[in-house]
Write an enzyme that holds these catalytic residues in place. Structure first.
Site, short mmCIF file in Angstrom:
data_model
loop_
_atom_site.label_atom_id
_atom_site.label_comp_id
_atom_site.label_asym_id
_atom_site.label_seq_id
_atom_site.Cartn_x
_atom_site.Cartn_y
_atom_site.Cartn_z
CE LYS A 1 -4.42 -1.50 1.86
NZ LYS A 1 -4.29 -2.99 2.04
CD GLU B 1 -11.98 5.21 1.52
OE1 GLU B 1 -11.33 4.20 1.22
OE2 GLU B 1 -12.04 6.21 0.79
CB SER C 1 -0.04 -8.22 -1.11
OG SER C 1 -0.89 -9.05 -0.34
C1 LIG Z 1 -5.13 -3.96 1.40
C2 LIG Z 1 -4.43 -5.21 1.13
C3 LIG Z 1 -4.79 -6.06 0.05
C4 LIG Z 1 -5.98 -5.81 -0.83
O1 LIG Z 1 -5.91 -4.68 -1.62
P1 LIG Z 1 -5.63 -4.73 -3.20
O2 LIG Z 1 -5.99 -3.36 -3.64
O3 LIG Z 1 -6.51 -5.78 -3.80
O4 LIG Z 1 -4.20 -5.05 -3.36
C5 LIG Z 1 -4.03 -7.19 -0.19
N1 LIG Z 1 -2.98 -7.52 0.61
C6 LIG Z 1 -2.62 -6.75 1.66
C7 LIG Z 1 -1.47 -7.19 2.49
C8 LIG Z 1 -3.33 -5.58 1.95
O5 LIG Z 1 -2.96 -4.84 3.01
#
Ligand SMILES: *Cc1c(COP(=O)(O)O)cnc(C)c1O
Length: 403
Positions: free
Chosen positions: A94, A116, A389
């Site tokens: 993010k 938000e 992610s």
């Molecule tokens: C917020 C988040 C997501 C989901 O958001 P995307 O916009 O689909 O990437 C996925 N993995 C993590 C670790 C997150 O914090």
């Protein structure tokens, strides 16, 4: 290069039929201002160099592309590589987008950022960037979510952000979105609305994608260095879809590279039990084209068009709509979308922790659940890249219930 890549969205912010700008008249001017500012910024080498420097020195890019040797051996099929976005500052991808939009706000002369947040992860990344860039930061959050995510509320406050509780409706994310929109309309001259995924009205889906495209750009160079060839399959979880499109984007023109997005299969296929908007081929019900939060995409809705309730063990995947570019990639068959259940994700998280020494975020664990099904059916010379992610520290309370 296929027609899919680089050319989307069109000038009206459309990905095929999806995307666009479905907002009240008062938001048209600010969105146009943002679009112009973004176009100028991305063409400005000085701005891009500044962003690259912050991504490197503050956030920790480039992230490693790790060969998961023990997981590969354990599953006995394709060679698995992990793109380690979990190693970034604040623990997930993010921050890429927050830094991009934060620097853009500075360039536009905006002194105040609003956002938000549902689970609070986007709020924390936004508050972090606001502190780094010396911007005022206000984060809207449903009071129900504030109760559930107390630690993230404290983090945001520690970072100097004001967290405003929203006590309307279901007191969760969609109520916080309404409140943030109201703030933006009122304070648009001084304020940038920092949206957290590839959602919202044009130019957000395109801009947020571009800020995350560094993931795939790096992964491409890294896999070519390590294996001297492109991967066969990319896998990423899909909430709004930003980490997935960030990995996919640079490979869209490579027809040999398969792409798989994994949504939240929750605890069943019935409406209200999951957050799978594109995995309807797998039997998940309730998704149809519709408008939510300013964009036309696939939305989980009741038969009479009300936004449906959703469920996932992972807060980051628990959202009724998906980014319009994913709806378009699904419709063209360029990417494939599946879903992993709560249970499969939790099992997958435990597997990665024990076999590779990495506790993944529950969101990322959904992508891993798909790898666990898929890799053993692939040949040993095939290559999968999974976008890891985020890290799982934030999910330990949930994970510890299953130990
Ligand atoms: C917020 C988040 C997501 C989901 O958001 P995307 O916009 O689909 O990437 C996925 N993995 C993590 C670790 C997150 O914090």
């Amino acid at each position: 290069m296929t027609a899919t890549s680089q050319t989307w969205p069109d000038a009206r912010g459309r990905f095929g039929p999806y995307g666009g700008r479905y907002v009240p008249e008062t938001l048209m001017a600010p969105l146009e201002e943002l679009e112009r500012a973004y176009e100028a910024a991305r063409a400005d080498a000085e701005f891009m160099a500044l962003l690259d420097a912050e991504l490197k020195n503050f956030a920790g890019r480039p992230t490693p592309l790790q060969f998961a040797s023990r997981l590969t051996e354990h599953l006995g099929g394709a060679r698995i590589y992990l793109k380690r976005e979990d190693l970034l500052h604040t623990g997930a991808h993010k921050i890429n987008n927050c830094l991009g939009q934060g620097l853009l706000a500075v360039r536009m002369g905006k002194k105040r950022i609003i956002a938000e947040t549902g689970a609070g992860q986007h709020g924390v990344a936004t508050a972090t960037v606001a502190a780094r860039l010396g911007l005022e930061c206000v984060v809207y959050m449903g009071t129900e979510d504030m109760e559930r995510q107390r630690l993230n509320v404290s983090r945001m406050r520690m970072l100097g952000a004001e967290v405003v509780g929203v006590n309307a409706g279901s007191r969760t994310l969609k109520d916080a979105i309404n409140e943030a929109m109201r703030d933006w309309v009122t304070n648009v001259r001084t304020t940038h609305y920092l949206l957290g995924s590839v959602l919202g009205a044009h130019p957000y889906p395109r801009m947020v994608r571009d800020f995350h495209a560094c993931i795939g750009r790096e992964a491409r160079a890294q896999i070519l260095a390590a294996e001297k060839r492109l991967p066969d399959t990319l896998v990423a979880c899909v909430g709004g879809g930003s980490n997935a499109i960030g990995l996919f984007y640079d490979f869209l023109g490579d027809a040999s590279v398969k792409m798989v997005g994994v949504e939240a299969g929750g605890r069943g296929t019935g409406l209200g039990e999951h957050a799978a908007r594109l995995a309807f081929q797998a039997g998940f019900s309730g998704a149809r084209p519709g408008v939510l939060q300013g964009t036309y995409s696939c939305v989980l809705q009741t038969p009479d068009g009300q936004i449906a309730a959703t469920h996932s063990v992972s807060a980051g995947l628990d959202y009724p709509a998906v980014g319009p570019e994913h709806a378009w990639l699904a419709e063209q068959g360029r990417a494939e979308y599946t879903a992993a259940s709560d249970e499969a994700a939790i099992d997958a998280a435990r597997t990665l922790a024990r076999i590779e020494g990495i506790i993944p975020a529950l969101e990322s664990a959904h992508a891993l659940a798909e790898i666990i099904l898929r890799a053993p059916k692939m040949r040993r010379e095939e290559i999968i890249i999974m976008n890891l992610s985020g890290r799982g520290d934030k999910d330990m309370e949930i994970l510890s219930k299953y130990l």
